[in-house]
Design an enzyme around this catalytic site. Structure first.
Site, mmCIF file in Angstrom:
data_model
loop_
_atom_site.group_PDB
_atom_site.id
_atom_site.type_symbol
_atom_site.label_atom_id
_atom_site.label_comp_id
_atom_site.label_asym_id
_atom_site.label_seq_id
_atom_site.Cartn_x
_atom_site.Cartn_y
_atom_site.Cartn_z
ATOM 1 N N ASN A 9 53.490 -16.361 23.944
ATOM 2 C CA ASN A 9 53.434 -17.669 24.606
ATOM 3 C C ASN A 9 52.580 -17.504 25.856
ATOM 4 O OD1 ASN A 9 53.867 -20.101 25.865
ATOM 5 N ND2 ASN A 9 56.037 -19.721 26.346
ATOM 6 N N TRP A 10 51.333 -17.926 25.742
ATOM 7 C CA TRP A 10 50.407 -17.737 26.868
ATOM 8 C C TRP A 10 50.699 -18.677 28.031
ATOM 9 C CZ3 TRP A 10 44.898 -17.176 24.210
ATOM 10 C CH2 TRP A 10 44.834 -15.919 23.589
ATOM 11 N N LYS A 11 51.500 -19.726 27.790
ATOM 12 C CA LYS A 11 51.757 -20.746 28.823
ATOM 13 C C LYS A 11 50.416 -21.271 29.353
ATOM 14 C CE LYS A 11 56.113 -18.462 29.656
ATOM 15 N NZ LYS A 11 57.207 -18.114 30.569
ATOM 16 N N HIS A 98 60.940 -25.266 25.073
ATOM 17 C CA HIS A 98 60.912 -24.152 26.026
ATOM 18 C C HIS A 98 61.596 -24.603 27.318
ATOM 19 C CE1 HIS A 98 59.506 -21.116 28.793
ATOM 20 N NE2 HIS A 98 59.261 -20.361 27.748
ATOM 21 N N GLU A 100 60.876 -24.246 30.285
ATOM 22 C CA GLU A 100 59.971 -24.833 31.292
ATOM 23 C C GLU A 100 59.681 -26.296 30.979
ATOM 24 O OE1 GLU A 100 56.983 -21.776 30.974
ATOM 25 O OE2 GLU A 100 58.412 -20.344 31.806
ATOM 26 N N GLU A 170 66.219 -17.825 24.560
ATOM 27 C CA GLU A 170 65.591 -17.377 25.794
ATOM 28 C C GLU A 170 66.487 -17.722 26.980
ATOM 29 O OE1 GLU A 170 61.023 -17.001 25.242
ATOM 30 O OE2 GLU A 170 61.485 -18.973 26.018
ATOM 31 N N GLY A 176 60.362 -14.479 32.816
ATOM 32 C CA GLY A 176 59.412 -14.204 33.891
ATOM 33 C C GLY A 176 60.038 -13.535 35.106
ATOM 34 N N SER A 216 61.371 -11.672 29.458
ATOM 35 C CA SER A 216 60.995 -10.344 29.966
ATOM 36 C C SER A 216 61.041 -9.257 28.891
ATOM 37 C CB SER A 216 61.863 -9.961 31.176
ATOM 38 O OG SER A 216 61.673 -10.898 32.224
ATOM 39 N N GLY A 237 56.177 -13.845 26.792
ATOM 40 C CA GLY A 237 55.341 -14.532 27.784
ATOM 41 C C GLY A 237 54.388 -13.565 28.447
ATOM 42 N N GLY A 238 54.786 -13.037 29.608
ATOM 43 C CA GLY A 238 53.917 -12.170 30.406
ATOM 44 C C GLY A 238 53.242 -11.063 29.616
HETATM 45 P P1 PGA Z 1 58.435 -13.826 29.707
HETATM 46 O O1 PGA Z 1 58.404 -15.306 29.086
HETATM 47 O O2 PGA Z 1 58.244 -12.877 28.551
HETATM 48 O O3 PGA Z 1 57.284 -13.793 30.658
HETATM 49 O O4 PGA Z 1 59.760 -13.661 30.370
HETATM 50 C C1 PGA Z 1 58.994 -15.592 27.847
HETATM 51 C C2 PGA Z 1 58.840 -17.056 27.543
HETATM 52 O O5 PGA Z 1 58.950 -17.869 28.477
HETATM 53 O O6 PGA Z 1 58.620 -17.450 26.385
#
Ligand code: PGA
Length: 254
Positions: A9-11, A98, A100, A170, A176, A216, A237-238
């Site tokens: 997930n590049w966001k 998600h 967010e 999640e 993050g 994470s 994500g990251g």
């Molecule tokens: P993260 O994000 O791996 O940076 O914690 C995961 C996500 O939000 O899908």
């Protein structure tokens, strides 16, 4: 045997050229290094979907997804993107719900149930996210929160439609933050999610449903997480922003 998946997930990160080059690196590394049967998905910004989908065209292990969509196929919704549009540029998946999106864009379980319908009716697959906040975890409400996210978002589907859904657990407090759920904490929730699916759709459907862990997840902790019986991969994500790290997470299954 349910499908094992690692989805990136590049966001709202990477510009177009950066995205294209990282995606090309991912394809090459997956082809050279990934020997298992796991599938790889990269969920990129809308404006890169077409180019990435072209690159993924003859790649059996790599697919492309969006990170959201509108619930209608078309209409007067300035600035929005529909599932139909996402399908038309060659993508295969859409992340829905998600945290967010729930948090910053006010997406409710009801809206997410409508988005799920839009995704499925356009022959795309949703990666449907659920998870509790730190406050909900600490107050012990997390099972109820997750149960209502799943049931209100997805339990209007029939078993055949539900068979297209990938779930992702999640915990919001792990996204993050560098704070991963322990493998045991994640497994507990994954087993709970599978039990809820079995109650609604029957055990065979629950046994076939892919449930990803996200928050994470990185090359260091992926192996332990993915070795849990109900964890079928990750939403990353990251660590998906660097091709080496991302492919190392994919290889945690090998
Ligand atoms: P993260 O994000 O791996 O940076 O914690 C995961 C996500 O939000 O899908």
């Amino acid at each position: 045997m349910r499908q094992k998946i690692v989805a990136g997930n590049w966001k709202m990160n990477l510009d177009y050229n950066e995205g294209l080059s990282i995606f090309s690196e991912i394809i090459n590394m997956v082809n050279d290094e990934v020997t298992g049967r796991q599938s790889v998905i990269v969920c990129c910004p809308y404006t890169y979907l077409h180019s990435l989908s072209q690159l993924a065209k003859n790649q059996p292990k790599v697919s492309v997804g969006a990170q959201n969509c509108h619930q209608e196929d078309a209409g007067a919704y300035t600035g929005e993107i529909s599932a139909r549009m996402i399908k038309s540029v060659g993508a295969a998946y859409v992340i829905l719900g998600h945290s967010e999106r729930r948090q910053h864009f006010g997406e409710t379980n009801l809206v997410l149930s409508q988005k799920t319908n839009a995704v499925l009716s356009n022959s795309l697959k949703p990666i449907f996210c659920v998870g509790e906040t730190l406050e909900e975890r600490e107050s012990g409400q997390f099972f109820d929160v997750i149960k209502s996210q799943i049931s209100e978002g997805l339990f209007h589907l029939d078993a055949q439609q539900f068979g297209q859904v990938v779930l992702a657990y999640e915990p919001v407090w792990a996204i993050g933050t560098g704070k991963t759920a322990t493998a045991a904490q994640a497994q507990e929730i994954h087993a709970f999610i599978r039990k809820e699916i079995a109650t609604q759709f029957g055990q065979p459907v629950a046994d076939e449903t892919t449930v990803l862990y996200g928050g994470s997840c990185n090359p260091k902790n992926a192996k332990e997480l993915f070795s849990q019986p109900d964890i079928d991969g990750g939403l990353i994500g990251g660590a998906s922003l660097k091709s080496r790290d991302f492919v190392d997470v994919v290889k945690a299954f090998n």
